[in-house]
Motif scaffolding. Sequence first.
Motif, PDB file in Angstrom:
ATOM      1  N   LYS A  32       3.315 -10.141 -21.385  1.00  0.00           N
ATOM      2  CA  LYS A  32       4.418  -9.825 -20.369  1.00  0.00           C
ATOM      3  C   LYS A  32       5.510 -10.878 -20.445  1.00  0.00           C
ATOM      4  CE  LYS A  32       2.781  -7.731 -16.302  1.00  0.00           C
ATOM      5  NZ  LYS A  32       1.767  -7.854 -14.911  1.00  0.00           N
ATOM      6  N   ARG A  33       5.188 -12.407 -20.533  1.00  0.00           N
ATOM      7  CA  ARG A  33       5.912 -13.181 -20.737  1.00  0.00           C
ATOM      8  C   ARG A  33       6.801 -13.087 -21.937  1.00  0.00           C
ATOM      9  NH1 ARG A  33       4.018 -19.065 -19.657  1.00  0.00           N
ATOM     10  NH2 ARG A  33       6.251 -19.596 -19.891  1.00  0.00           N
ATOM     11  N   VAL A  34       6.358 -12.387 -23.081  1.00  0.00           N
ATOM     12  CA  VAL A  34       7.049 -12.328 -24.214  1.00  0.00           C
ATOM     13  C   VAL A  34       8.207 -11.502 -23.900  1.00  0.00           C
ATOM     14  CG1 VAL A  34       7.283 -11.961 -26.802  1.00  0.00           C
ATOM     15  CG2 VAL A  34       5.294 -13.320 -25.893  1.00  0.00           C
ATOM     16  N   ILE A  35       7.639 -10.357 -23.362  1.00  0.00           N
ATOM     17  CA  ILE A  35       8.792  -9.285 -22.986  1.00  0.00           C
ATOM     18  C   ILE A  35       9.669  -9.693 -22.194  1.00  0.00           C
ATOM     19  CG2 ILE A  35       8.807  -6.975 -21.774  1.00  0.00           C
ATOM     20  CD1 ILE A  35       6.148  -6.134 -23.054  1.00  0.00           C
ATOM     21  N   LEU A  36       9.470 -10.400 -21.172  1.00  0.00           N
ATOM     22  CA  LEU A  36      10.638 -11.086 -20.387  1.00  0.00           C
ATOM     23  C   LEU A  36      11.508 -11.884 -20.892  1.00  0.00           C
ATOM     24  CD1 LEU A  36       8.473 -11.722 -17.130  1.00  0.00           C
ATOM     25  CD2 LEU A  36      10.296 -10.011 -17.375  1.00  0.00           C
ATOM     26  N   LEU A  37      10.952 -12.572 -21.976  1.00  0.00           N
ATOM     27  CA  LEU A  37      11.917 -13.573 -22.677  1.00  0.00           C
ATOM     28  C   LEU A  37      12.848 -12.791 -23.694  1.00  0.00           C
ATOM     29  CD1 LEU A  37       9.705 -16.706 -24.344  1.00  0.00           C
ATOM     30  CD2 LEU A  37      11.869 -16.554 -23.038  1.00  0.00           C
ATOM     31  N   TYR A  38      12.526 -11.530 -23.805  1.00  0.00           N
ATOM     32  CA  TYR A  38      13.216 -10.614 -24.579  1.00  0.00           C
ATOM     33  C   TYR A  38      14.474 -10.004 -23.688  1.00  0.00           C
ATOM     34  CZ  TYR A  38      11.651  -9.820 -29.424  1.00  0.00           C
ATOM     35  OH  TYR A  38      11.066  -9.933 -30.585  1.00  0.00           O
ATOM     36  N   ARG A  39      14.499 -10.451 -22.563  1.00  0.00           N
ATOM     37  CA  ARG A  39      15.451  -9.719 -21.545  1.00  0.00           C
ATOM     38  C   ARG A  39      16.896  -9.616 -21.994  1.00  0.00           C
ATOM     39  NH1 ARG A  39      15.120 -12.368 -16.071  1.00  0.00           N
ATOM     40  NH2 ARG A  39      13.223 -11.310 -16.045  1.00  0.00           N
ATOM     41  N   PRO A  40      17.559 -10.779 -22.772  1.00  0.00           N
ATOM     42  CA  PRO A  40      18.818 -10.500 -23.319  1.00  0.00           C
ATOM     43  C   PRO A  40      19.057  -9.700 -24.426  1.00  0.00           C
ATOM     44  CG  PRO A  40      18.279 -12.974 -23.057  1.00  0.00           C
ATOM     45  CD  PRO A  40      16.966 -12.022 -23.098  1.00  0.00           C
ATOM     46  N   ASP A  41      17.870  -9.130 -25.177  1.00  0.00           N
ATOM     47  CA  ASP A  41      17.903  -8.260 -26.184  1.00  0.00           C
ATOM     48  C   ASP A  41      17.612  -6.867 -25.680  1.00  0.00           C
ATOM     49  OD1 ASP A  41      18.637 -10.447 -27.924  1.00  0.00           O
ATOM     50  OD2 ASP A  41      16.575 -10.887 -27.930  1.00  0.00           O
ATOM     51  N   TYR A  42      17.572  -6.840 -24.325  1.00  0.00           N
ATOM     52  CA  TYR A  42      17.050  -5.359 -24.209  1.00  0.00           C
ATOM     53  C   TYR A  42      17.935  -4.171 -24.574  1.00  0.00           C
ATOM     54  CZ  TYR A  42      13.342  -6.997 -20.847  1.00  0.00           C
ATOM     55  OH  TYR A  42      12.200  -7.688 -20.144  1.00  0.00           O
ATOM     56  N   ILE A  43      19.151  -4.311 -24.433  1.00  0.00           N
ATOM     57  CA  ILE A  43      19.935  -3.293 -25.166  1.00  0.00           C
ATOM     58  C   ILE A  43      19.625  -2.842 -26.676  1.00  0.00           C
ATOM     59  CG2 ILE A  43      22.432  -2.625 -25.560  1.00  0.00           C
ATOM     60  CD1 ILE A  43      23.081  -4.312 -23.087  1.00  0.00           C
ATOM     61  N   LEU A  44      19.597  -4.060 -27.273  1.00  0.00           N
ATOM     62  CA  LEU A  44      19.335  -3.723 -28.763  1.00  0.00           C
ATOM     63  C   LEU A  44      18.008  -2.968 -28.968  1.00  0.00           C
ATOM     64  CD1 LEU A  44      20.013  -7.219 -30.387  1.00  0.00           C
ATOM     65  CD2 LEU A  44      21.088  -5.070 -30.698  1.00  0.00           C
ATOM     66  N   LEU A  45      16.964  -3.601 -28.155  1.00  0.00           N
ATOM     67  CA  LEU A  45      15.672  -2.955 -28.085  1.00  0.00           C
ATOM     68  C   LEU A  45      15.652  -1.268 -27.580  1.00  0.00           C
ATOM     69  CD1 LEU A  45      13.136  -5.727 -26.797  1.00  0.00           C
ATOM     70  CD2 LEU A  45      13.607  -4.839 -29.013  1.00  0.00           C
ATOM     71  N   PHE A  46      16.492  -1.133 -26.472  1.00  0.00           N
ATOM     72  CA  PHE A  46      16.511   0.169 -26.109  1.00  0.00           C
ATOM     73  C   PHE A  46      17.213   0.987 -27.329  1.00  0.00           C
ATOM     74  CE2 PHE A  46      19.027   3.596 -24.188  1.00  0.00           C
ATOM     75  CZ  PHE A  46      17.945   4.259 -23.440  1.00  0.00           C
ATOM     76  N   GLY A  58      15.061  -0.007 -37.687  1.00  0.00           N
ATOM     77  CA  GLY A  58      14.734  -1.218 -38.442  1.00  0.00           C
ATOM     78  C   GLY A  58      15.844  -2.519 -38.049  1.00  0.00           C
ATOM     79  N   GLY A  59      17.283  -1.786 -38.304  1.00  0.00           N
ATOM     80  CA  GLY A  59      18.323  -2.773 -38.253  1.00  0.00           C
ATOM     81  C   GLY A  59      18.384  -3.490 -36.858  1.00  0.00           C
ATOM     82  N   LEU A  60      18.138  -2.418 -35.757  1.00  0.00           N
ATOM     83  CA  LEU A  60      18.268  -3.053 -34.213  1.00  0.00           C
ATOM     84  C   LEU A  60      17.155  -3.794 -34.041  1.00  0.00           C
ATOM     85  CD1 LEU A  60      19.822   0.256 -32.724  1.00  0.00           C
ATOM     86  CD2 LEU A  60      20.876  -1.888 -33.030  1.00  0.00           C
ATOM     87  N   PHE A  61      15.990  -3.471 -34.446  1.00  0.00           N
ATOM     88  CA  PHE A  61      14.680  -4.331 -34.320  1.00  0.00           C
ATOM     89  C   PHE A  61      15.000  -5.773 -34.907  1.00  0.00           C
ATOM     90  CE2 PHE A  61      12.040  -0.569 -32.777  1.00  0.00           C
ATOM     91  CZ  PHE A  61      11.664  -1.432 -31.781  1.00  0.00           C
ATOM     92  N   MET A  62      15.373  -5.953 -36.106  1.00  0.00           N
ATOM     93  CA  MET A  62      15.609  -7.110 -36.790  1.00  0.00           C
ATOM     94  C   MET A  62      16.672  -7.905 -36.007  1.00  0.00           C
ATOM     95  SD  MET A  62      13.156  -7.093 -38.790  1.00  0.00           S
ATOM     96  CE  MET A  62      13.205  -8.666 -39.419  1.00  0.00           C
ATOM     97  N   CYS A  63      17.834  -7.424 -35.446  1.00  0.00           N
ATOM     98  CA  CYS A  63      18.552  -8.199 -34.613  1.00  0.00           C
ATOM     99  C   CYS A  63      18.006  -8.838 -33.505  1.00  0.00           C
ATOM    100  CB  CYS A  63      19.665  -7.256 -34.357  1.00  0.00           C
ATOM    101  SG  CYS A  63      21.189  -6.846 -35.770  1.00  0.00           S
ATOM    102  N   ALA A  64      17.311  -8.054 -32.779  1.00  0.00           N
ATOM    103  CA  ALA A  64      16.551  -8.394 -31.608  1.00  0.00           C
ATOM    104  C   ALA A  64      15.570  -9.506 -31.861  1.00  0.00           C
ATOM    105  CB  ALA A  64      15.949  -7.335 -30.884  1.00  0.00           C
ATOM    106  N   ILE A  65      14.934  -9.453 -33.259  1.00  0.00           N
ATOM    107  CA  ILE A  65      13.815 -10.539 -33.473  1.00  0.00           C
ATOM    108  C   ILE A  65      14.540 -11.771 -33.718  1.00  0.00           C
ATOM    109  CG2 ILE A  65      12.234 -11.217 -35.213  1.00  0.00           C
ATOM    110  CD1 ILE A  65      11.164  -8.456 -35.301  1.00  0.00           C
ATOM    111  N   ASN A  66      15.596 -11.847 -34.579  1.00  0.00           N
ATOM    112  CA  ASN A  66      16.109 -13.003 -35.043  1.00  0.00           C
ATOM    113  C   ASN A  66      17.000 -13.641 -33.650  1.00  0.00           C
ATOM    114  OD1 ASN A  66      15.830 -12.472 -37.422  1.00  0.00           O
ATOM    115  ND2 ASN A  66      17.538 -11.323 -38.029  1.00  0.00           N
ATOM    116  N   SER A  67      17.503 -12.874 -32.651  1.00  0.00           N
ATOM    117  CA  SER A  67      18.084 -13.501 -31.643  1.00  0.00           C
ATOM    118  C   SER A  67      17.095 -14.000 -30.712  1.00  0.00           C
ATOM    119  CB  SER A  67      19.013 -12.434 -30.855  1.00  0.00           C
ATOM    120  OG  SER A  67      18.599 -12.297 -29.637  1.00  0.00           O
TER     121      SER A  67
END
Length: 572
Positions: free
Chosen positions: A25-39, A97-106
């Motif tokens: 859950k904490r990791v998911i919350l930390l992803y908050r700024p990248d939610y658009i990319l993930l969506f 794949g591209g969008l996921f990689m962007c989210a992971i890097n950020s």
Amino acid sequence: LSCPDKSCQSDGEKKGQTASRVLFKRVILLYRPDYILLFGAFVFLSLAVLCEMFIPFYTGQVIDILRSQYQWNDFLTAILFMGLFSLGSSISAGCRGGLFMCAINSFTCRVRVKLFRSLVSQEIGFYETTKTGELTSRLSTDTNLMARAVALNVNVLLRTFIKTLGMLSLMLSLSWKLTLLMLMETPLTGLLQNIYDTFYQKLSKEVQDSIAQANDAAEEAVSGIRTVRGFKTEKSESCRYDACLMGTHNLKTRRDTVRAVYLLVRRITELGMKVAMLYYGRLIIQSGQMSTGNLVSFILYQSDLADNIRTLIYIFGDMLNSVSAAGKVFEYLDRKPEVCTEGTLQPDSLKGHVLFQNLTFSYPTRRDQKVLKDFCLELKPGQMTALVGASGGGKTTCVSLLERFYQAQEGEILLDGQPLQNYQHKYLHRKIAMVGQEPVLFSGSVKDNIAYGLGECSLQKVGVAARKANAHGFISQLEKQYDTDVGERGGLLSGGQKQRIAIARALIREPQVLILDEVTSCLDTESEQMGVKNDGGCTGKARGCSGGGNENDPPNEQERELRSRLTSPSHF
Ligand code: ADP
Ligand code: MG
């Protein structure tokens, strides 16, 4: 595992699962700024899965068309649909794949910065009990694994889940009997997976710890390369690293063997299932309940499903790694420094009166060895005080306590009557400057090193500090003067030059209290030209300096020299 009581074991397991869920859950919350990319990635993921799902279906259709008295148009339409779905699936998979990689890097960058901030604010004792390899491993490997925990693994999990559901419904529509036969394998798969998970998780953790250990050995040897060369211990250092790597290698082999055996068993069960299905499928075709094309589609779905499950198993192992990595990262992210840095006091004027009051102190790594016992010392403003004593007597320890690197177990240090911890951390380190026994410079120019931590600072101010520290002379002779690069850890300068830059770095802050810890130890060889000499009588000295002087302790030549050079208004 050692707990013999079963209820106790299941309690432990439950706690472990809850902890993993909390971490996730904490990791998911930390992803908050990248939610658009993930969506966006999830949208493409669903599209790719949808398109992929129809390819086996149209393959079966094409076979049925070819087996019948087919119309050219029907054949073309089926081929066209197959092509379109394949194209759609490839494009969507690429975008996903591209969008996921962007989210992971950020995400990785963000967590690394946060983690680094937390690490550098820890007390010095933390660094003594935690190895550098462990810290770099948290910063590099674990943050990456943690990022993958959500973005990559959840990506694959979702894809597999959606695809499995879609394929199951298509398979049911093709033949519910064959689908039931295939599902009979599931409980066996679940049991195997459970056994595998237990072993894999344990071994994964051991592998990570072992990698950290090997990193430590390499880091220690490389950072101390001069000592290694000087003592000709290259071979033994290589052997040490080799032994660490062998340990890692053995653990990895065990872990990979567990995985290989597991996959082998799974593959055998899957093959057995495939044979059973072909046999039963033949009977269904003969009874006219299914076409040959449909059986081909079914078999294609079934092997795709098996592939999905294999991927799922691989990802599951990876996910376990990721969760344990996230746990370690959060452990450091959440850690509060043991030495409090939350003081707020920052008076406009400070006299620089220091009082060590009944200090008792032992280092965190050696709690039972008291370095200071009921220690008292008064340092009056405007005076130079020298602490003289045998090596290992505790001089540097006093300096470290005054710098608030550690917290004494008993007693306190008062600065102008106020406990040190009440002062704002930044303020304190501006007012109390220290030149350590082994000055550390950072890669960058001479100017950057002197103005370290001050942000923008004029060259003139830097020059003044350098002159006071008697460093201007040698700096002027350097190739690019103040812009000369000092190399990693100041490796391009001599010990004495480094120390003089370190003195300038302390003086530029115009501190109220200046601490010099055996500062002339490296200046010895160059002291003749400078007139700074080390008195041979004592084995070690830590001193504070002032323009005033101590009447009880007549200044010797070295102190006179230092006094004349260090002309700040008030030191001890
Ligand atoms: P001095 O500066 O007078 O030579 P120190 O203050 O450095 O002596 O050391 C005092 C004692 O504390 C010594 O016995 C030393 O071994 C021990 N010591 C110093 N630094 C540490 C440390 N970081 N962890 C554990 N023990 C330490
Ligand atoms: Mg010392």
